[in-house]
Scaffold this active site. Sequence first.
Site, PDB file in Angstrom:
ATOM      1  CG  HIS A 178      23.334  26.540 -34.331  1.00 53.31           C
ATOM      2  ND1 HIS A 178      21.996  26.524 -34.660  1.00 53.31           N
ATOM      3  CD2 HIS A 178      23.661  27.847 -34.111  1.00 53.31           C
ATOM      4  CE1 HIS A 178      21.534  27.771 -34.636  1.00 53.31           C
ATOM      5  NE2 HIS A 178      22.524  28.587 -34.325  1.00 53.31           N
ATOM      6  CD  GLU A 181      22.081  22.845 -34.295  1.00 53.59           C
ATOM      7  OE1 GLU A 181      21.915  22.974 -35.520  1.00 53.59           O
ATOM      8  OE2 GLU A 181      21.592  23.634 -33.457  1.00 53.59           O
ATOM      9  CG  HIS A 312      19.886  24.414 -37.984  1.00 53.86           C
ATOM     10  ND1 HIS A 312      20.434  25.297 -37.082  1.00 53.86           N
ATOM     11  CD2 HIS A 312      19.938  25.025 -39.189  1.00 53.86           C
ATOM     12  CE1 HIS A 312      20.785  26.400 -37.719  1.00 53.86           C
ATOM     13  NE2 HIS A 312      20.497  26.267 -38.994  1.00 53.86           N
ATOM     14  CD  GLU A 385      16.011  22.918 -36.040  1.00 50.20           C
ATOM     15  OE1 GLU A 385      16.863  22.142 -35.553  1.00 50.20           O
ATOM     16  OE2 GLU A 385      16.020  24.145 -35.823  1.00 50.20           O
TER      17      GLU A 385
HETATM   18  O1  0X9 Z   1      17.103  28.836 -33.658  1.00 48.94           O
HETATM   19  C1  0X9 Z   1      17.685  28.469 -34.693  1.00 48.94           C
HETATM   20  O2  0X9 Z   1      18.629  29.061 -35.177  1.00 48.94           O
HETATM   21  C2  0X9 Z   1      17.208  27.206 -35.391  1.00 48.94           C
HETATM   22  N1  0X9 Z   1      16.927  26.171 -34.434  1.00 48.94           N
HETATM   23  S1  0X9 Z   1      18.145  25.489 -33.558  1.00 48.94           S
HETATM   24  O3  0X9 Z   1      17.543  24.763 -32.451  1.00 48.94           O
HETATM   25  N2  0X9 Z   1      18.908  24.431 -34.464  1.00 48.94           N
HETATM   26  O4  0X9 Z   1      19.050  26.505 -33.148  1.00 48.94           O
HETATM   27  C3  0X9 Z   1      15.914  27.480 -36.142  1.00 48.94           C
HETATM   28  C4  0X9 Z   1      15.976  28.628 -37.069  1.00 48.94           C
HETATM   29  C5  0X9 Z   1      14.751  28.668 -37.935  1.00 48.94           C
HETATM   30  N3  0X9 Z   1      14.115  29.959 -37.961  1.00 48.94           N
HETATM   31  C6  0X9 Z   1      13.066  30.276 -37.122  1.00 48.94           C
HETATM   32  N4  0X9 Z   1      12.603  29.432 -36.253  1.00 48.94           N
HETATM   33  N5  0X9 Z   1      12.510  31.464 -37.252  1.00 48.94           N
HETATM   34 ZN    ZN Z   2      20.787  24.926 -35.123  1.00 52.05          ZN
END
Ligand code: 0X9
Ligand code: ZN
Length: 422
Positions: A178, A181, A312, A385
């Site tokens: 991302h 990040e 992330h 995260e």
């Molecule tokens: O949404 C995402 O891709 C990730 N969070 S972010 O805020 N960095 O974009 C988390 C992905 C982890 N997978 C799930 N939450 N299912």
């Molecule tokens: Zn992310």
Amino acid sequence: MLTKRRVLAAATGMAAALALVAGQPATAQQPTVPDQGFYQVHADTAAARTSVARSGVDVLGARGDTVEVVASPAQAGRLRDAGLAVTLRGDWRAMLAERSGGGSRSAGADFPAGDEGYHTYDEMVATLRATAAAHPDITALSSIGRSYEGRDIPIIKISDDAATDEDEPEVLFTCNIHAREHLTAEMCLHLVDRFTSGYGSDPTVTDLVDSREIYVVPIVNPDGAVYDISGGQYQGWRKNRQPNPDGTVGTDLNRNFSYLWGCCDGSSTSPAAEDYRGPSAASAPEVRAVQAFADSRVVGGVQQLKAHIDFHSFAELVLWPFGHTHDTVTDGMTQEEYDRLKSIGEQMAASNGYTAEQSSTLYITDGDMNDYMWGAHKVPTYCFEMYPSEGGIDGFYPPDEDIAPQTTRDDGAVDILLRNAG
Ligand code: 0X9
Ligand code: ZN
Ligand code: CA
Ligand code: CA
Ligand code: CA
């Protein structure tokens, strides 16, 4: 908190600017709902958080009962109509400008003034080259492919006798899929620095480099990372920079992986959305590059990668698969496999102080890198995260003074993963 002060300052500045345009004193102005507002949404179940993610807003982070989002007035209204408590915290654009020092910037294509401690893409490439030159026996620098705009996606291997593919557990670390990040790219560069400069002096590092083959990809999404610091201020950009037929730009790389792509209402079909899954599985060149690398590590029918973290930010979480379902045991996941993923995840979280949970507990996603690494390759895989636990705009742009403490914070967790690999 600095965060709250900055949010308030940005919101106040916005009201004053609007008042000036209208030729009236700020006190006479009704609060104006920004075109892109930063909101906190109270969502105390995984189903509620998933419905927030599915509503078309840009999810910045989610932890506990609070989801931080960027939303239009109409989107915020729809969340309220759905019965959720939605609180406006500021104007997203104004907050980005404020965080970037109001548009003043350092020379060249560097990070905004004060944040030059972050590595630009070019600086990251130069750092990897210098590291490889300084430690030729324990490093091998190459590329997993090219981004949409043609940038190399560097990968560095760190191991004793790195030029040889030895029979040692292989471990992959990926960062900055991302764009905004940026702390995660620093995390990967910190790993590279630690496992090279510490070799021969730090016994833990020496042992792990001797017994493992460590692969690090510091910037999976170079086009997005470069774009995010372009134009004199932070852009708040998430996706890659691949154009869409409707004129919008970007695929969410972390919804574009081939395993059960688009299966479970965990990504968007709308190209404008921040979690747009792309027109087809692995339509993004950056995703194809990661998948091709994972495929390339199947040697003699055996996947050599034994562990993986995709870094992330932000929320301070350790997440394990699956993300596409709330089930623990399901197609492609036995109870024994789940228990081991959970156990190592909890050990890592105990080390760095993050919160540990199955990724779908945050919200449902499909096509993310972790579901692919486990689902397609059975590689034990985690999403970290990173810092901070919450923070709105500052969540993606902590000051560069935070880089050292927040990357070394994960050393213990990384060592736990490496020791458990294989
Ligand atoms: O949404 C995402 O891709 C990730 N969070 S972010 O805020 N960095 O974009 C988390 C992905 C982890 N997978 C799930 N939450 N299912
Ligand atoms: Zn992310
Ligand atoms: Ca600074
Ligand atoms: Ca080796
Ligand atoms: Ca090997």
